[in-house]
Design an enzyme around this catalytic site. Structure first.
Site, PDB file in Angstrom:
ATOM      1  N   GLU A 109      13.054 -16.579  17.785  1.00 23.26           N
ATOM      2  CA  GLU A 109      13.847 -16.603  16.552  1.00 23.26           C
ATOM      3  C   GLU A 109      14.813 -17.778  16.540  1.00 23.26           C
ATOM      4  O   GLU A 109      15.315 -18.189  17.578  1.00 23.26           O
ATOM      5  CB  GLU A 109      14.667 -15.309  16.447  1.00 23.26           C
ATOM      6  CG  GLU A 109      13.798 -14.105  16.248  1.00 23.26           C
ATOM      7  CD  GLU A 109      14.549 -12.794  16.444  1.00 23.26           C
ATOM      8  OE1 GLU A 109      15.752 -12.725  16.117  1.00 23.26           O
ATOM      9  OE2 GLU A 109      13.927 -11.851  16.936  1.00 23.26           O
ATOM     10  N   CYS A 122      21.079 -21.939  15.363  1.00 21.35           N
ATOM     11  CA  CYS A 122      21.066 -21.174  16.609  1.00 21.35           C
ATOM     12  C   CYS A 122      19.633 -21.184  17.134  1.00 21.35           C
ATOM     13  O   CYS A 122      18.710 -20.769  16.430  1.00 21.35           O
ATOM     14  CB  CYS A 122      21.525 -19.742  16.319  1.00 21.35           C
ATOM     15  SG  CYS A 122      21.377 -18.626  17.722  1.00 21.35           S
ATOM     16  N   CYS A 129      13.599 -12.531  27.613  1.00 20.35           N
ATOM     17  CA  CYS A 129      14.701 -12.813  28.533  1.00 20.35           C
ATOM     18  C   CYS A 129      14.598 -11.840  29.702  1.00 20.35           C
ATOM     19  O   CYS A 129      14.174 -10.706  29.532  1.00 20.35           O
ATOM     20  CB  CYS A 129      16.026 -12.614  27.796  1.00 20.35           C
ATOM     21  SG  CYS A 129      17.490 -12.999  28.789  1.00 20.35           S
ATOM     22  N   CYS A 133      20.553  -7.480  29.928  1.00 23.76           N
ATOM     23  CA  CYS A 133      21.804  -6.943  29.357  1.00 23.76           C
ATOM     24  C   CYS A 133      21.482  -5.666  28.569  1.00 23.76           C
ATOM     25  O   CYS A 133      20.523  -5.631  27.788  1.00 23.76           O
ATOM     26  CB  CYS A 133      22.495  -7.967  28.462  1.00 23.76           C
ATOM     27  SG  CYS A 133      23.002  -9.436  29.380  1.00 23.76           S
ATOM     28  N   CYS A 136      21.203  -5.645  24.503  1.00 16.84           N
ATOM     29  CA  CYS A 136      20.557  -6.791  23.848  1.00 16.84           C
ATOM     30  C   CYS A 136      19.068  -6.544  23.583  1.00 16.84           C
ATOM     31  O   CYS A 136      18.335  -6.079  24.462  1.00 16.84           O
ATOM     32  CB  CYS A 136      20.729  -8.028  24.737  1.00 16.84           C
ATOM     33  SG  CYS A 136      19.992  -9.516  24.045  1.00 16.84           S
ATOM     34  N   GLU A 177      18.065 -17.124  28.214  1.00 14.10           N
ATOM     35  CA  GLU A 177      19.257 -17.540  28.958  1.00 14.10           C
ATOM     36  C   GLU A 177      19.093 -19.032  29.291  1.00 14.10           C
ATOM     37  O   GLU A 177      18.261 -19.402  30.137  1.00 14.10           O
ATOM     38  CB  GLU A 177      19.358 -16.688  30.238  1.00 14.10           C
ATOM     39  CG  GLU A 177      20.316 -17.189  31.288  1.00 14.10           C
ATOM     40  CD  GLU A 177      21.741 -17.465  30.783  1.00 14.10           C
ATOM     41  OE1 GLU A 177      22.313 -16.647  30.043  1.00 14.10           O
ATOM     42  OE2 GLU A 177      22.275 -18.529  31.148  1.00 14.10           O
ATOM     43  N   SER A 231      29.372 -15.289  28.245  1.00 12.67           N
ATOM     44  CA  SER A 231      29.326 -13.909  27.763  1.00 12.67           C
ATOM     45  C   SER A 231      29.979 -13.016  28.806  1.00 12.67           C
ATOM     46  O   SER A 231      29.395 -12.742  29.850  1.00 12.67           O
ATOM     47  CB  SER A 231      27.868 -13.477  27.552  1.00 12.67           C
ATOM     48  OG  SER A 231      27.283 -14.320  26.596  1.00 12.67           O
ATOM     49  N   ASN A 310      25.970  -5.684  17.272  1.00 16.56           N
ATOM     50  CA  ASN A 310      24.894  -5.391  16.329  1.00 16.56           C
ATOM     51  C   ASN A 310      24.115  -4.259  16.953  1.00 16.56           C
ATOM     52  O   ASN A 310      23.621  -4.411  18.073  1.00 16.56           O
ATOM     53  CB  ASN A 310      23.930  -6.585  16.225  1.00 16.56           C
ATOM     54  CG  ASN A 310      24.420  -7.612  15.243  1.00 16.56           C
ATOM     55  OD1 ASN A 310      24.718  -7.293  14.099  1.00 16.56           O
ATOM     56  ND2 ASN A 310      24.533  -8.845  15.709  1.00 16.56           N
TER      57      ASN A 310
HETATM   58  N1  SAH Z   1      21.710 -15.511  27.343  1.00 17.78           N
HETATM   59  C1  SAH Z   1      22.845 -16.111  26.736  1.00 17.78           C
HETATM   60  C2  SAH Z   1      22.664 -16.470  25.271  1.00 17.78           C
HETATM   61  C3  SAH Z   1      21.953 -15.551  24.363  1.00 17.78           C
HETATM   62  S1  SAH Z   1      22.761 -14.207  23.599  1.00 17.78           S
HETATM   63  C4  SAH Z   1      24.068 -15.259  26.939  1.00 17.78           C
HETATM   64  O1  SAH Z   1      23.949 -14.175  27.492  1.00 17.78           O
HETATM   65  O2  SAH Z   1      25.157 -15.711  26.611  1.00 17.78           O
HETATM   66  C5  SAH Z   1      24.114 -14.801  22.672  1.00 17.78           C
HETATM   67  C6  SAH Z   1      25.276 -13.820  22.649  1.00 17.78           C
HETATM   68  O3  SAH Z   1      24.959 -12.622  21.914  1.00 17.78           O
HETATM   69  C7  SAH Z   1      25.689 -13.353  24.039  1.00 17.78           C
HETATM   70  O4  SAH Z   1      27.087 -13.314  24.141  1.00 17.78           O
HETATM   71  C8  SAH Z   1      25.115 -11.951  24.086  1.00 17.78           C
HETATM   72  O5  SAH Z   1      25.725 -11.170  25.063  1.00 17.78           O
HETATM   73  C9  SAH Z   1      25.359 -11.493  22.671  1.00 17.78           C
HETATM   74  N2  SAH Z   1      24.570 -10.330  22.255  1.00 17.78           N
HETATM   75  C10 SAH Z   1      23.365  -9.933  22.655  1.00 17.78           C
HETATM   76  N3  SAH Z   1      22.970  -8.804  22.037  1.00 17.78           N
HETATM   77  C11 SAH Z   1      23.959  -8.500  21.196  1.00 17.78           C
HETATM   78  C12 SAH Z   1      24.156  -7.442  20.251  1.00 17.78           C
HETATM   79  N4  SAH Z   1      23.249  -6.472  20.088  1.00 17.78           N
HETATM   80  N5  SAH Z   1      25.298  -7.439  19.535  1.00 17.78           N
HETATM   81  C13 SAH Z   1      26.225  -8.414  19.698  1.00 17.78           C
HETATM   82  N6  SAH Z   1      26.103  -9.435  20.553  1.00 17.78           N
HETATM   83  C14 SAH Z   1      24.989  -9.468  21.310  1.00 17.78           C
END
Ligand code: SAH
Length: 363
Positions: A109, A122, A129, A133, A136, A177, A231, A310
């Site tokens: 995406e 973005c 990934c 997390c 996510c 990542e 993050s 989200n």
């Molecule tokens: N892997 C990287 C970048 C991708 S995610 C990272 O971890 O930073 C970009 C941001 O969105 C990160 O801060 C991640 O933790 C956050 N993120 C992921 N899922 C999310 C969700 N469901 N709601 C809000 N933020 C989210």
């Protein structure tokens, strides 16, 4: 510093897939010219080809290049331009979310966002990934593969073409990542900021990481004036271990130490992302603990971006109300920590990142 987990390759040793044939979009202008010269064509053909690629054009559209030359390019190189598979346009603010197909059928995406200071894209850097997390969507089916630098760049070229608008900034906050695909990320940063290419200033680029500490150290040595976005999402190791498994390898102290090192080396203010999750990390006691931890761990300017979660149905987490986010933000500010609540663009197309891909691979 914590030891690098053996599952991650060292900087400069990424496993990634360079295709057997030369990857055209992954070349600088100088490399494109040299490649074209090797094929027996004049250097200006390289300039023309490079210009077309940065505009996201297909071989068929490169009409000022001789047909025989285009056929030769097609046979002897790979052109990794993504294809738009699906597109959602926000009626509220013009944000556009794209599902992009790669040449082997993988998809990721990308999002086009309009801000007062210009348009930002973005990008995703991996198909899936492997960071795990808990909140996510991108990590739910693991990682299929890394994207090449050209596939990351291609997302921006294709979006520039689709919108007909200039892209002035990039955030690496899509699927994947960036520091787990280190070499391609660094290569991409060089390509996207080429003066003759997309010419997006490194100061207008943010790289977001879940906290691969040794890679933050490597990135600090690259001399690239990007913004590092970390993050964090928790100020307590037990909570962060649960939300972000990477914390078990690189706990908060080691992460903050790396952020301090990054600032000392580059002079660039580190930005922390903190996603508010109801009942997990969103109480005022959490805000106090966060302020204390940052004050203790970071002795240079930093900024906290608060994000309302989200919701992703598979994860079971939910977001607190906006009022709580405001209180949390005000508390941090009162304690002298610069903080803002991230504006939510495209709420009407609000599949959080990773969900479009997930729906696509499951359908
Ligand atoms: N892997 C990287 C970048 C991708 S995610 C990272 O971890 O930073 C970009 C941001 O969105 C990160 O801060 C991640 O933790 C956050 N993120 C992921 N899922 C999310 C969700 N469901 N709601 C809000 N933020 C989210």
């Amino acid at each position: 510093m914590a030891q690098m987990d053996s599952t991650f390759a060292k900087c400069g040793e990424s496993e990634v897939s360079v295709t057997e044939k030369p990857d055209l979009l992954g070349m600088t202008l100088a490399e494109t010219k040299a490649f074209v010269k090797n094929l027996g064509e004049a250097a200006f053909r390289g300039q023309q080809l490079y210009g077309w690629m940065q505009k996201g054009a297909s071989f068929d559209e490169m009409t000022n290049l001789p047909l025989a030359f285009r056929k030769r390019l097609e046979a002897e190189s790979t052109y990794r331009l993504p294809r738009i598979l699906q597109k959602q346009v926000s009626k509220m603010d013009g944000t556009i979310k794209y599902l992009m197909g790669m040449i082997d059928g993988e998809c990721v995406e990308s999002v086009f966002m309009r801000y007062a200071h210009g348009n930002t894209v973005c990008v995703s850097c991996q198909a899936g990934c492997r960071m795990g997390c808990a909140f996510c969507a991108s990590t739910l089916r693991g990682r299929s593969r890394d994207l090449t630098a050209s596939e990351i760049l291609g997302q921006i070229a294709v979006i520039g073409r689709d919108t007909g608008e200039r892209v002035g900034g990039v955030v690496m906050m899509g699927i994947g990542e960036p520091l787990d695909n280190y070499d391609n990320t660094v290569r991409f940063l060089h390509l996207v900021s080429e003066k003759d290419g997309l010419n997006i200033g490194l100061r207008h680029i943010s790289v977001s990481t879940c906290g691969l500490v040794p890679r933050i150290h490597c990135l600090a040595e690259e001399g690239l004036p990007i913004t590092l976005s970390v993050s964090l999402h928790a100020s307590d190791d037990a909570v962060r271990d649960r939300l972000m498994p990477v914390n078990k390898t690189y706990p908060i102290d080691s992460l903050l130490e790396a952020c301090q090192y990054y600032f000392d080396k580059t002079g660039r203010r580190v930005s922390f992302e903190y996603t508010l999750i109801a009942g997990e990390n969103d109480s005022l006691a959490d805000a106090a603990a966060l302020a204390n931890r940052l004050r203790r761990g970071i002795h240079s300017p930093c900024h906290v971006n608060l994000i309302l979660l989200n919701s992703v149905k598979e994860t079971g987490f939910s977001a607190p109300g906006r009022e709580r986010a405001k209180e949390f933000c005000a508390y941090l500010e009162k304690r002298g920590i610069s903080a803002t609540i991230r504006r939510k663009l495209g709420s009407d197309i609000d599949a959080s990142c990773g969900q479009l891909r997930l729906n696509h691979i499951e359908s």
